[in-house]
Design a protein around this motif. Structure first.
Motif, PDB file in Angstrom:
ATOM      1  N   GLU A   1      49.578  52.296  48.307  1.00 52.52           N
ATOM      2  CA  GLU A   1      49.344  52.570  49.726  1.00 52.52           C
ATOM      3  C   GLU A   1      50.055  51.555  50.608  1.00 52.52           C
ATOM      4  O   GLU A   1      50.641  51.914  51.636  1.00 52.52           O
ATOM      5  CB  GLU A   1      47.844  52.571  50.029  1.00 52.52           C
ATOM      6  CG  GLU A   1      47.129  53.787  49.492  1.00 52.52           C
ATOM      7  CD  GLU A   1      45.620  53.700  49.650  1.00 52.52           C
ATOM      8  OE1 GLU A   1      45.119  52.735  50.291  1.00 52.52           O
ATOM      9  OE2 GLU A   1      44.934  54.598  49.125  1.00 52.52           O
ATOM     10  N   SER A   2      50.041  50.296  50.226  1.00 50.90           N
ATOM     11  CA  SER A   2      50.694  49.275  51.041  1.00 50.90           C
ATOM     12  C   SER A   2      52.215  49.436  51.031  1.00 50.90           C
ATOM     13  O   SER A   2      52.880  49.119  52.013  1.00 50.90           O
ATOM     14  CB  SER A   2      50.299  47.870  50.596  1.00 50.90           C
ATOM     15  OG  SER A   2      50.876  47.528  49.369  1.00 50.90           O
TER      16      SER A   2
ATOM     17  N   GLN B   1      46.253  51.659  43.311  1.00 49.21           N
ATOM     18  CA  GLN B   1      46.214  52.556  44.468  1.00 49.21           C
ATOM     19  C   GLN B   1      46.463  51.789  45.761  1.00 49.21           C
ATOM     20  O   GLN B   1      47.208  52.243  46.630  1.00 49.21           O
ATOM     21  CB  GLN B   1      44.872  53.284  44.547  1.00 49.21           C
ATOM     22  CG  GLN B   1      44.698  54.328  43.481  1.00 49.21           C
ATOM     23  CD  GLN B   1      43.290  54.915  43.458  1.00 49.21           C
ATOM     24  OE1 GLN B   1      42.401  54.445  44.155  1.00 49.21           O
ATOM     25  NE2 GLN B   1      43.092  55.933  42.643  1.00 49.21           N
ATOM     26  N   ARG B   2      45.865  50.603  45.882  1.00 49.57           N
ATOM     27  CA  ARG B   2      46.067  49.783  47.079  1.00 49.57           C
ATOM     28  C   ARG B   2      47.520  49.327  47.199  1.00 49.57           C
ATOM     29  O   ARG B   2      48.100  49.356  48.286  1.00 49.57           O
ATOM     30  CB  ARG B   2      45.134  48.560  47.036  1.00 49.57           C
ATOM     31  CG  ARG B   2      45.175  47.740  48.317  1.00 49.57           C
ATOM     32  CD  ARG B   2      44.398  46.450  48.193  1.00 49.57           C
ATOM     33  NE  ARG B   2      44.770  45.642  47.037  1.00 49.57           N
ATOM     34  CZ  ARG B   2      45.889  44.922  46.937  1.00 49.57           C
ATOM     35  NH1 ARG B   2      46.774  44.932  47.914  1.00 49.57           N
ATOM     36  NH2 ARG B   2      46.138  44.211  45.863  1.00 49.57           N
TER      37      ARG B   2
ATOM     38  N   LYS C   1      54.487  56.149  45.680  1.00 46.01           N
ATOM     39  CA  LYS C   1      53.766  56.257  44.419  1.00 46.01           C
ATOM     40  C   LYS C   1      54.589  55.567  43.345  1.00 46.01           C
ATOM     41  O   LYS C   1      55.780  55.851  43.179  1.00 46.01           O
ATOM     42  CB  LYS C   1      53.567  57.739  44.089  1.00 46.01           C
ATOM     43  CG  LYS C   1      52.674  57.999  42.935  1.00 46.01           C
ATOM     44  CD  LYS C   1      52.435  59.496  42.787  1.00 46.01           C
ATOM     45  CE  LYS C   1      51.579  59.769  41.582  1.00 46.01           C
ATOM     46  NZ  LYS C   1      51.358  61.200  41.398  1.00 46.01           N
TER      47      LYS C   1
END
Length: 72
Positions: free
Chosen positions: A45-46, A41-42, A50
């Motif tokens: 996000e970075s 997930q990190r 997706k």
């Protein structure tokens, strides 16, 4: 936008992409499934995208084949 991925992030993405299984990937990376999920997930996000479609039972890479590079 600056992308700052570590070798661990890249390895995590490659192992999960190869195994398509959180349990197996977590075992290979010596992580808990929860830690692996948090890391993915990190990473997503970075990057601002997706990387994997996942449900409680499946994981598969997201297909971006419908996007085309702009021709110059």
């Amino acid at each position: 936008m600056q992308i700052n991925l570590s070798m661990r992030d890249i390895d995590t993405t490659l192992v999960l992409g190869r195994t398509l299984n959180f349990r197996q990937a977590a075992a290979q990376l010596h992580l808990s499934q929860s830690a692996l999920s948090t890391q993915v997930q990190r990473i997503e996000e970075s990057l601002g995208v997706k990387l994997f479609d996942r449900t409680t039972r499946t994981v598969r890479p997201v297909s971006y084949t419908h996007l085309r590079a702009h021709e110059t």
